[in-house]
Design a protein around this motif. Structure first.
Motif, PDB file in Angstrom:
ATOM      1  N   ILE A 128       0.834  -1.191   0.000  1.00 48.57           N
ATOM      2  CA  ILE A 128       0.000   0.000   0.000  1.00 48.57           C
ATOM      3  C   ILE A 128       0.877   1.253   0.000  1.00 48.57           C
ATOM      4  CG2 ILE A 128      -1.663   1.301   1.418  1.00 48.57           C
ATOM      5  CD1 ILE A 128      -2.741  -1.320   2.462  1.00 48.57           C
ATOM      6  N   GLY A 129       0.447   2.291  -0.703  1.00 43.99           N
ATOM      7  CA  GLY A 129       1.066   3.613  -0.556  1.00 43.99           C
ATOM      8  C   GLY A 129       2.177   3.936  -1.528  1.00 43.99           C
ATOM      9  N   MET A 192      -3.984 -10.699   5.185  1.00 41.95           N
ATOM     10  CA  MET A 192      -5.048  -9.707   5.203  1.00 41.95           C
ATOM     11  C   MET A 192      -6.349 -10.313   4.663  1.00 41.95           C
ATOM     12  SD  MET A 192      -4.692  -5.728   4.112  1.00 41.95           S
ATOM     13  CE  MET A 192      -3.480  -4.726   4.943  1.00 41.95           C
ATOM     14  N   GLU A 285      -1.031 -17.185   5.189  1.00 48.91           N
ATOM     15  CA  GLU A 285       0.391 -16.950   5.427  1.00 48.91           C
ATOM     16  C   GLU A 285       0.918 -17.836   6.561  1.00 48.91           C
ATOM     17  OE1 GLU A 285       0.898 -12.463   3.641  1.00 48.91           O
ATOM     18  OE2 GLU A 285       0.399 -12.680   5.748  1.00 48.91           O
ATOM     19  N   THR A 401       1.065 -19.652  12.907  1.00 50.33           N
ATOM     20  CA  THR A 401       2.359 -20.311  13.066  1.00 50.33           C
ATOM     21  C   THR A 401       3.501 -19.309  13.193  1.00 50.33           C
ATOM     22  OG1 THR A 401       2.880 -20.305  10.710  1.00 50.33           O
ATOM     23  CG2 THR A 401       1.443 -22.077  11.485  1.00 50.33           C
ATOM     24  N   TYR A 402       4.673 -19.831  13.500  1.00 49.76           N
ATOM     25  CA  TYR A 402       5.874 -18.987  13.506  1.00 49.76           C
ATOM     26  C   TYR A 402       6.031 -18.279  12.171  1.00 49.76           C
ATOM     27  CZ  TYR A 402       7.131 -21.672  17.629  1.00 49.76           C
ATOM     28  OH  TYR A 402       7.122 -22.253  18.862  1.00 49.76           O
ATOM     29  N   TYR A 404       3.804 -17.276  10.062  1.00 54.02           N
ATOM     30  CA  TYR A 404       2.929 -16.102   9.884  1.00 54.02           C
ATOM     31  C   TYR A 404       3.636 -14.864  10.428  1.00 54.02           C
ATOM     32  CZ  TYR A 404      -0.769 -12.692  10.193  1.00 54.02           C
ATOM     33  OH  TYR A 404      -1.495 -11.538  10.052  1.00 54.02           O
ATOM     34  N   VAL A 405       4.193 -15.015  11.615  1.00 53.68           N
ATOM     35  CA  VAL A 405       4.896 -13.885  12.239  1.00 53.68           C
ATOM     36  C   VAL A 405       6.104 -13.495  11.385  1.00 53.68           C
ATOM     37  CG1 VAL A 405       6.119 -13.096  14.291  1.00 53.68           C
ATOM     38  CG2 VAL A 405       4.109 -14.583  14.528  1.00 53.68           C
ATOM     39  N   LYS A 406       6.842 -14.500  10.939  1.00 57.64           N
ATOM     40  CA  LYS A 406       8.043 -14.239  10.148  1.00 57.64           C
ATOM     41  C   LYS A 406       7.707 -13.471   8.866  1.00 57.64           C
ATOM     42  CE  LYS A 406      11.993 -16.665   8.201  1.00 57.64           C
ATOM     43  NZ  LYS A 406      12.562 -17.996   7.956  1.00 57.64           N
ATOM     44  N   ASN A 408       5.116 -11.653   8.154  1.00 54.32           N
ATOM     45  CA  ASN A 408       4.551 -10.322   8.328  1.00 54.32           C
ATOM     46  C   ASN A 408       5.430  -9.365   9.112  1.00 54.32           C
ATOM     47  OD1 ASN A 408       1.995 -10.251   6.907  1.00 54.32           O
ATOM     48  ND2 ASN A 408       1.587 -12.056   8.144  1.00 54.32           N
ATOM     49  N   ALA A 409       6.417  -9.910   9.790  1.00 52.35           N
ATOM     50  CA  ALA A 409       7.358  -9.029  10.476  1.00 52.35           C
ATOM     51  C   ALA A 409       8.407  -8.532   9.488  1.00 52.35           C
ATOM     52  CB  ALA A 409       8.019  -9.746  11.643  1.00 52.35           C
ATOM     53  N   TYR A 411       7.755  -8.303   5.824  1.00 51.96           N
ATOM     54  CA  TYR A 411       7.157  -8.233   4.495  1.00 51.96           C
ATOM     55  C   TYR A 411       7.868  -7.253   3.562  1.00 51.96           C
ATOM     56  CZ  TYR A 411       3.513  -7.499   0.942  1.00 51.96           C
ATOM     57  OH  TYR A 411       2.816  -7.385  -0.214  1.00 51.96           O
ATOM     58  N   ARG A 412       8.212  -6.067   4.088  1.00 56.53           N
ATOM     59  CA  ARG A 412       8.744  -5.048   3.180  1.00 56.53           C
ATOM     60  C   ARG A 412      10.262  -5.012   3.133  1.00 56.53           C
ATOM     61  NH1 ARG A 412       6.629   0.604   3.804  1.00 56.53           N
ATOM     62  NH2 ARG A 412       7.945   0.450   5.644  1.00 56.53           N
ATOM     63  N   THR A 413      10.907  -5.858   3.939  1.00 56.97           N
ATOM     64  CA  THR A 413      12.375  -5.714   4.021  1.00 56.97           C
ATOM     65  C   THR A 413      13.101  -6.846   3.320  1.00 56.97           C
ATOM     66  OG1 THR A 413      12.204  -6.715   6.193  1.00 56.97           O
ATOM     67  CG2 THR A 413      12.370  -4.332   6.106  1.00 56.97           C
TER      68      THR A 413
ATOM     69  N   LEU B 316      -1.637  -7.726  11.622  1.00 59.96           N
ATOM     70  CA  LEU B 316      -0.639  -7.193  10.687  1.00 59.96           C
ATOM     71  C   LEU B 316       0.083  -5.984  11.272  1.00 59.96           C
ATOM     72  CD1 LEU B 316      -2.611  -7.615   7.354  1.00 59.96           C
ATOM     73  CD2 LEU B 316      -0.560  -8.861   8.042  1.00 59.96           C
ATOM     74  N   THR B 319       2.444  -7.510  13.976  1.00 55.93           N
ATOM     75  CA  THR B 319       3.674  -8.135  13.461  1.00 55.93           C
ATOM     76  C   THR B 319       4.610  -7.078  12.886  1.00 55.93           C
ATOM     77  OG1 THR B 319       2.408  -8.703  11.470  1.00 55.93           O
ATOM     78  CG2 THR B 319       2.863 -10.484  13.008  1.00 55.93           C
ATOM     79  N   ALA B 320       4.057  -6.015  12.296  1.00 56.12           N
ATOM     80  CA  ALA B 320       4.917  -4.950  11.762  1.00 56.12           C
ATOM     81  C   ALA B 320       5.696  -4.281  12.895  1.00 56.12           C
ATOM     82  CB  ALA B 320       4.091  -3.915  11.001  1.00 56.12           C
ATOM     83  N   GLY B 323       8.386  -6.522  13.843  1.00 56.49           N
ATOM     84  CA  GLY B 323       9.434  -6.494  12.813  1.00 56.49           C
ATOM     85  C   GLY B 323      10.078  -5.122  12.667  1.00 56.49           C
ATOM     86  N   ASP B 325       8.988  -2.417  11.495  1.00 58.17           N
ATOM     87  CA  ASP B 325       8.745  -1.976  10.126  1.00 58.17           C
ATOM     88  C   ASP B 325       7.658  -0.896  10.152  1.00 58.17           C
ATOM     89  OD1 ASP B 325       8.107  -1.723   7.460  1.00 58.17           O
ATOM     90  OD2 ASP B 325       7.334  -3.758   7.219  1.00 58.17           O
ATOM     91  N   TRP B 328       2.842   1.775   7.580  1.00 58.61           N
ATOM     92  CA  TRP B 328       1.625   2.525   7.882  1.00 58.61           C
ATOM     93  C   TRP B 328       0.437   2.045   7.054  1.00 58.61           C
ATOM     94  CZ3 TRP B 328      -0.041   4.515   3.460  1.00 58.61           C
ATOM     95  CH2 TRP B 328       0.914   4.671   2.457  1.00 58.61           C
ATOM     96  N   ARG B 330      -0.756  -0.798   6.826  1.00 62.25           N
ATOM     97  CA  ARG B 330      -1.578  -1.689   7.636  1.00 62.25           C
ATOM     98  C   ARG B 330      -2.416  -0.907   8.649  1.00 62.25           C
ATOM     99  NH1 ARG B 330       2.966  -6.402   8.702  1.00 62.25           N
ATOM    100  NH2 ARG B 330       3.146  -7.049   6.524  1.00 62.25           N
ATOM    101  N   PRO B 362       0.002   9.445   1.834  1.00 62.29           N
ATOM    102  CA  PRO B 362       1.314   9.231   2.452  1.00 62.29           C
ATOM    103  C   PRO B 362       2.063  10.544   2.578  1.00 62.29           C
ATOM    104  CG  PRO B 362       0.953   7.672   0.655  1.00 62.29           C
ATOM    105  CD  PRO B 362      -0.202   8.619   0.632  1.00 62.29           C
ATOM    106  N   TYR B 402       7.036 -14.437  17.625  1.00 69.08           N
ATOM    107  CA  TYR B 402       7.236 -15.891  17.619  1.00 69.08           C
ATOM    108  C   TYR B 402       6.837 -16.492  18.966  1.00 69.08           C
ATOM    109  CZ  TYR B 402      10.023 -14.992  13.450  1.00 69.08           C
ATOM    110  OH  TYR B 402      10.433 -14.597  12.211  1.00 69.08           O
ATOM    111  N   VAL B 405       3.184 -17.378  19.533  1.00 66.50           N
ATOM    112  CA  VAL B 405       2.833 -18.661  18.908  1.00 66.50           C
ATOM    113  C   VAL B 405       3.375 -19.810  19.756  1.00 66.50           C
ATOM    114  CG1 VAL B 405       3.095 -20.100  16.854  1.00 66.50           C
ATOM    115  CG2 VAL B 405       2.794 -17.625  16.606  1.00 66.50           C
TER     116      VAL B 405
END
Lengths: 413, 413
Positions: A128-129, A192, A285, A401-402, A404-406, A408-409, A411-413, B316, B319-320, B323, B325, B328, B330, B362, B402, B405
């Motif tokens: 997004i964005g 999502m 995810e 699960t682990y 899912y966290v991985k 989404n933690a 996603y952008r990096t 989401l 988790t961001a 992470g 991250d 925004w 989300r 943004p 993590y 979970v």
């Protein structure tokens, strides 16, 4: 796919390896235009004639520009002939620039196909964005030429994916007025995902001849029972839609709610949407298991949906399934806070074949066997009978699960 | 605790290391009776005189037996003198046996303290569906003798914990009619935490003299702004409650909504509840960060709550934050599906000190600096201004990690 699909009506045949181009007169493909680093990121779908179109959209109040443009086009003539989709960038929260980019994307594909702009649906999914890289999209669209030679539905299926781990498709056939009608579909979405159109795109094609207004009714009804009954994480996205195109090539008498075989068509459409919805839930995810919750005995269908969604949406139920722990206490807690009318002294709950709650109280079962059931199956079923009435609903989701966290933690990096 | 608490009213003083026994006339302790393997699992609280009692309970329709018994007792005389709590087993979904065990537990403690049964509140927290080991509880209660010698509020704080990683307490003092009034509190809960009383127990004591009916109004109002504004995982439990005891030892003029210093008392109570709520959110299962969401400009306070809870409840967003991250997109998606009235073209969102959305679009910010903010702070703040009216709300939660979970996939094993 077929392992998680049951045939309910014997008059409906699943077409092995069928897709959105199995119905007569549809072509589709996908290519890499450079939004993503390597993977396919631009998909196109084309019908030989303008197809009657029905569409349902996200309920998120921030609707992305592609949705606005697609909605406007469909409202003009209730027809769509071409679809252009990109993945990688969602073109959401992008303001006037994003809106003019969505119009531009539609125009480029319309010119390339030599059709009217309002006959083109536009769709975007991803981050997004950020603004779309229009030069790349323009160059990608210019590569779409010979639709017969370039026809490859599996490439379309891949080009619409984001964090999905597999592409999704299903196809069924049935007879209307003695003519074969085919319904094919594909979809994307794994995060999502929540009732009411999440980060999810669905494209369904059929060669059936269907009355415009009734096609929209059919899609809305079926989506409410299928795509709107899945949840991965409770988040609802800004971009998402299910588009159904019917291009009349099967040449039977026009289907409408008055046609004697309307119900058969509806069942075929529901089978396609249910299969895609379950494939999305299964590909949630980080998911390792598909969870199916069936609720009956609710005082209304609305109440049944509330309970089914409450169970399938519970992070605690989801982590228990991941941990292969038959922790029915979390199921009963989720039923209790669903807001539905309950009859606590009659409630019955089954986990797969094991009755765990009977008349509202724990029912003796072998923890070891129940654990074995959770370990051995990829599809976990939970049944609840509320003993309040005749309302029924089924919802689908996945474990938490682990991974899912991985996913989404980072996603952008 | 104090690092996450701000003093709003200068007339209220935080008592360092204060607890539920800092108010005059309260004693508390905890011991190990054998429900858990090693940790303390039985807590008791006692007032030298029957205290005026107010209580709010879970909205989950499956209310556990201890709640039913406590409710019945309070309804009898609006007074409570003793509280007995066990952790490890929730005594929920335990049927008639569970109900008679809750009555038995109440009776045992009443006899031990030589007070009326209806003056005892009972509370249980832990696994659902198992019966309490009554012999162990009986033996544990028989050890509670010399309340002055055994007084140790930190042991009570520990005895009520389940998956919590630290015990929680806060204490404030203020002057009413020139007399010092003390309010102390403790709480437990880190999973199944969601608006409307989750797996959460709160015990608040004060030596204030308060009119019965107004004490209940005060508690309900304050809980709605504090405990009901935290969420860890969206699950609401069957057992939980906040109990407020006022034992009149401070000897001022009776407080009621007509007393000129009623507002000061309310602010003190809110400070205690807010501090405990934030401590719970901070100790969310697996959490590494406390998230605080402040919403303003909503068309109503209800709408502001919807938006705040929607953001704080988003897996989401959670988790961001884990992470680190600054995603925004989300946040805006969560605002969009909150159901609140919005003004998309005026929306403003800040992540800590960084404006990320301005007029719905943004707003340029340094991703590196925003990431640094997420990395360096244990308390992450998100602000949203909806530009629709004067409604405000604040909600608290934590990141999804993590360890969440891990804890929940293996809770019972």
């Amino acid at each position: 796919m077929n392992s998680i699909e049951q045939i309910i009506n014997e008059e409906i045949r699943v077409v092995e390896n069928g897709s959105i181009t199995t119905p007569a007169g549809f072509f589709a493909g996908g290519l890499h235009c450079g939004i993503k680093r390597k993977k396919l990121d631009l998909g196109w779908l084309y019908s030989v004639v303008p197809a009657t179109a029905a569409c349902v959209y996200t309920t998120n109040q921030f609707q992305a520009p592609p949705l606005i443009v697609t909605k406007e086009g469909i409202e003009k003539s209730q027809k769509i002939q071409g679809v252009i989709v990109n993945s990688g960038i969602a073109n959401a929260c992008t303001g006037n620039q994003g809106l003019s980019n969505a119009y531009e994307m539609r125009k480029l594909f319309a010119e390339q196909m030599n059709i009217q702009e309002y006959l083109v649906a536009v769709s975007s999914t991803g981050v997004i964005g950020e603004q779309l890289p229009m030069e790349k999209i323009k160059s990608g669209i210019s590569e779409i030429g010979d639709i017969q030679r370039q026809n490859d539905p599996s490439e379309f299926e891949k080009a619409i994916l984001t964090t999905d781990t597999f592409s999704k498709h299903v196809c069924v056939q049935l007879q209307i007025d003695g003519k074969t009608v085919t319904i094919g579909g594909t979809a994307k979405g794994s995060g999502m995902i929540h009732p009411n159109m999440a980060t999810m795109l669905g494209f369904i094609t059929t060669d059936a001849v269907v009355k415009e207004a009734d096609l929209q009714i059919a899609l809305k009804q079926v989506v409410d029972k299928t795509f709107n009954m899945i949840t991965v994480d409770g988040d609802t996205s800004t971009n998402d839609m299910v588009l159904l195109l019917a291009n009349q090539q099967a040449n039977h008498q026009e289907l409408s709610i008055l046609h004697p075989q309307w119900q058969l068509f509806m069942e075929g459409l529901e089978m396609v949407c249910r299969s895609l919805a379950k494939q999305i839930a299964k590909d949630g995810e980080g998911a390792t298991k598909l969870i199916e919750v069936q609720v009956q005995g609710a005082s209304s269908c609305e109440d049944a949906k509330k309970v089914a969604k409450s169970i399938i949406g519970s992070n605690l139920v989801k982590t228990a399934v991941f941990g292969e722990d038959p922790n029915w206490g979390r199921i009963i807690a989720a039923i209790g806070y669903s807001g539905a009318q309950l009859n606590p002294e009659h409630l019955k709950v089954r986990l797969g074949p094991f009755t765990v709650i009977e008349k509202g109280l724990p029912f003796p079962f072998s923890e070891a066997e129940a654990k074995h059931y959770l370990q051995q199956n990829e599809v976990i079923q939970i049944f609840a009978d509320l003993y309040c009435g005749g309302g029924k609903a089924t919802a689908w989701g996945c474990d938490l699960t682990y991974d899912y966290v991985k996913i989404n933690a980072s996603y952008r990096t």
